[in-house]
Design a protein around this motif. Structure first.
Motif, PDB file in Angstrom:
ATOM      1  N   ASN A   1       0.808  -1.219   0.000  1.00  0.00           N
ATOM      2  CA  ASN A   1       0.000   0.000   0.000  1.00  0.00           C
ATOM      3  C   ASN A   1       0.839   1.265   0.000  1.00  0.00           C
ATOM      4  N   SER A   2       2.146   1.101   0.124  1.00  0.00           N
ATOM      5  CA  SER A   2       3.044   2.257   0.055  1.00  0.00           C
ATOM      6  C   SER A   2       4.364   1.796  -0.538  1.00  0.00           C
ATOM      7  N   LEU A   3       5.129   2.736  -1.058  1.00  0.00           N
ATOM      8  CA  LEU A   3       6.429   2.393  -1.626  1.00  0.00           C
ATOM      9  C   LEU A   3       7.421   1.927  -0.564  1.00  0.00           C
ATOM     10  N   PRO A   4       7.493   2.564   0.616  1.00  0.00           N
ATOM     11  CA  PRO A   4       8.390   2.036   1.649  1.00  0.00           C
ATOM     12  C   PRO A   4       8.044   0.596   2.035  1.00  0.00           C
ATOM     13  N   GLU A   5       6.756   0.309   2.122  1.00  0.00           N
ATOM     14  CA  GLU A   5       6.352  -1.067   2.450  1.00  0.00           C
ATOM     15  C   GLU A   5       6.788  -2.032   1.356  1.00  0.00           C
ATOM     16  N   LEU A   6       6.692  -1.599   0.089  1.00  0.00           N
ATOM     17  CA  LEU A   6       7.119  -2.444  -1.024  1.00  0.00           C
ATOM     18  C   LEU A   6       8.612  -2.732  -0.938  1.00  0.00           C
ATOM     19  N   ALA A   7       9.399  -1.718  -0.621  1.00  0.00           N
ATOM     20  CA  ALA A   7      10.851  -1.911  -0.478  1.00  0.00           C
ATOM     21  C   ALA A   7      11.146  -2.949   0.600  1.00  0.00           C
ATOM     22  N   ARG A   8      10.454  -2.842   1.714  1.00  0.00           N
ATOM     23  CA  ARG A   8      10.699  -3.783   2.813  1.00  0.00           C
ATOM     24  C   ARG A   8      10.321  -5.204   2.405  1.00  0.00           C
ATOM     25  N   LYS A   9       9.193  -5.347   1.707  1.00  0.00           N
ATOM     26  CA  LYS A   9       8.772  -6.677   1.281  1.00  0.00           C
ATOM     27  C   LYS A   9       9.763  -7.299   0.295  1.00  0.00           C
ATOM     28  N   LEU A  10      10.425  -6.457  -0.490  1.00  0.00           N
ATOM     29  CA  LEU A  10      11.394  -6.949  -1.472  1.00  0.00           C
ATOM     30  C   LEU A  10      12.778  -7.153  -0.878  1.00  0.00           C
ATOM     31  N   GLY A  11      12.967  -6.691   0.347  1.00  0.00           N
ATOM     32  CA  GLY A  11      14.282  -6.797   0.978  1.00  0.00           C
ATOM     33  C   GLY A  11      15.289  -5.814   0.430  1.00  0.00           C
ATOM     34  N   LEU A  12      14.804  -4.692  -0.125  1.00  0.00           N
ATOM     35  CA  LEU A  12      15.695  -3.667  -0.677  1.00  0.00           C
ATOM     36  C   LEU A  12      15.953  -2.579   0.350  1.00  0.00           C
ATOM     37  N   ASP A  13      17.074  -1.879   0.200  1.00  0.00           N
ATOM     38  CA  ASP A  13      17.405  -0.766   1.083  1.00  0.00           C
ATOM     39  C   ASP A  13      16.321   0.313   0.913  1.00  0.00           C
TER      40      ASP A  13
END
Length: 478
Positions: free
Chosen positions: A333-345
């Motif tokens: 639902n947010s770009l920061p959440e997407l980064a965390r789900k992908l394991g990206l910095d």
């Protein structure tokens, strides 16, 4: 009994050769290394044929001229192509479809979302598997002998002339029966070496990060294209063409199977969003040109990234504008959440996304045209279809390089003859992936592999029949 024409391979190019040779009056035997259930090689995974046409046809809209086809090919290959052979293929594409229909192939209009190909590509009704089955039915009805589980590992030559093939027949009980098959002429159409992972590893070597990129490659098509015959012919002195690292290589879903994932594993939303690597940074222009002309560069681009992995990022605005892949994407639902789900910095990812969003200059968005939505002051730029990624939910697809077929092959000419020290063989011919590097030095545009295979398959079959029957007459008169 010595057969007139021996065809080695079981895909589109091989079958076109077999049918043409049989129509010319030759006796024909086809050797397919795969079991019957997996026959057809990579052709079984295809969908369409790129076709030149000067006016609308049954399933093709508008017109697609020889010059436009040539310019499309010239652009994707960067000039690494033989213009004479390329134009031969292009012109052949304008006349081959009635012959295909005669042998049972049926066509349908381009599917919705199928890469802007309604004008340039004729789609097979039922896909490549239906095409392959139609050709096999036609070949068998014409008396062509087909052997499955038949792998050729040696070719006997006499000063560039084909003499015989050594075949391993894999039997149901697991044993192997060897056979030596003589023929008046032979067509080589056994595919590239993309399924030979050791050869891929050797060709690609080790990168500056100490990685062996090929270890992460997935093979979109058949597991049976091991390159055994290609390696043997090159060792026998056949003239080579192409770079062993160049291939039709696409960015496909990282969860795809090692072999036979086919078209449904391709990720087609690249031009609608951005792509970041494992370090959460963009690395190329996602909107450089229409997707059919650029989709086949993305496998190689991903292969050059850390870990040979990347992530295609879109938002809700892109949903419904591309052919959905077989696997669902990662959703947030947010770009920061997407980064965390992908394991990206998360910090680097948000910097990349914010930089992109701020650089977007949105005009009139039109994914069916080279629109005016672009970025300014951003490197790499996004040339078209640049819209901020700002509408939840957000989606990501992890991608890896998916190899379709390799471009290292045998050098040929407009007779499809195999060359030895620049001299064409009188009775050994080549078609399909084993010679595609003559036309495709690098890059790819949708459907052109089937065009090359159809054109050179038909040429090789006709030339092989001519050589074999001429030789038979000579023997009879001796």
């Amino acid at each position: 009994m010595v057969v007139d024409v021996l065809v080695i391979g079981g895909g589109n190019a091989a079958l076109c050769s077999a049918l043409m040779a049989r129509e010319a009056g030759a006796t024909v035997r086809v050797l397919e290394s795969a079991p019957r259930a997996w026959r057809g090689g990579n052709s079984a995974h295809t969908r369409n044929l790129r076709c030149m046409h000067d006016a609308p046809q049954d399933v093709l809209v508008d017109a697609y001229s020889e010059e436009e086809f040539w310019q499309d090919l010239l652009k994707v290959t960067g000039g690494l192509t033989n213009e004479h052979l390329a134009r031969l293929v292009i012109r052949h594409s304008a006349t081959c479809r009635p012959w295909m229909v005669k042998h049972g192939v049926r066509f349908q209009p381009s599917l919705s979302g199928a890469l802007h190909t309604a004008r340039t590509n004729a789609f097979f009704m039922g896909g490549g598997k239906a095409l392959v089955n139609a050709y096999y039915r036609s070949a068998e009805s014409l008396g062509v002998q087909v052997d499955y589980n038949a792998e050729v590992d040696q070719i006997e030559l006499d000063a560039g002339r084909f003499v015989a093939a050594s075949v391993m027949h894999k039997l149901p009980d697991g044993s192997v029966r060897r056979e030596r098959i003589e023929a008046g002429a032979c067509v080589l159409a056994a595919g590239g070496f993309e399924s030979n992972r050791a050869w891929l590893r050797e060709a690609w070597g080790q990168n500056e990060r100490g990685e062996y990129p090929a270890d992460q490659f997935l093979i979109r098509g058949t597991r049976y294209n091991q390159g055994v015959l290609l390696k043997h012919l090159l060792a026998q002195g056949a003239d080579r063409i192409g770079d062993a690292t160049q291939a039709h290589m696409v960015a496909i879903d990282a969860r795809a199977p090692l072999y036979d994932g086919g078209i449904c594993t391709r990720i087609d939303c690249v031009s609608l969003g951005v792509v970041v690597n494992r370090d959460a940074r963009r690395f190329d222009d996602e909107g450089e040109d229409f997707w059919p002309k650029r989709y086949a560069i993305w496998g190689r681009l991903v292969a050059q990234q850390p870990g040979q992995v990347a992530y295609s990022i879109i938002d809700a605005k892109a949903v419904g504008r591309f052919m959905p892949p077989v696997f669902e994407g990662t959703q947030a639902n947010s770009l920061p959440e997407l980064a965390r789900k992908l394991g990206l910095d998360e910090h680097v990812f948000m910097q990349s996304m914010n930089d992109y969003n701020q650089a977007c200059r949105v005009g009139t968005f039109d994914h069916t045209a080279l629109d005016d939505c672009h970025t300014e002051g951003l490197s790499p730029a996004k040339t078209h279809w640049a819209r901020p990624i700002d509408t939840a939910p957000f989606y990501a697809y992890a991608v890896r390089p998916g190899v379709t077929f390799t471009y290292l092959g045998l050098k040929t000419d407009d007779t499809a003859a195999v060359h030895f020290n620049k001299v064409p063989s009188p009775n050994l011919f080549v078609a399909g992936e084993m010679m595609a590097g003559n036309v495709l030095g690098k890059g790819y545009t949708a459907g052109v592999g089937m065009t090359i295979g159809t054109a050179f398959g038909r040429i090789a079959g006709e030339q092989a029949a001519r050589a074999a029957l001429k030789q038979g007459v000579a023997h009879a008169n001796a």
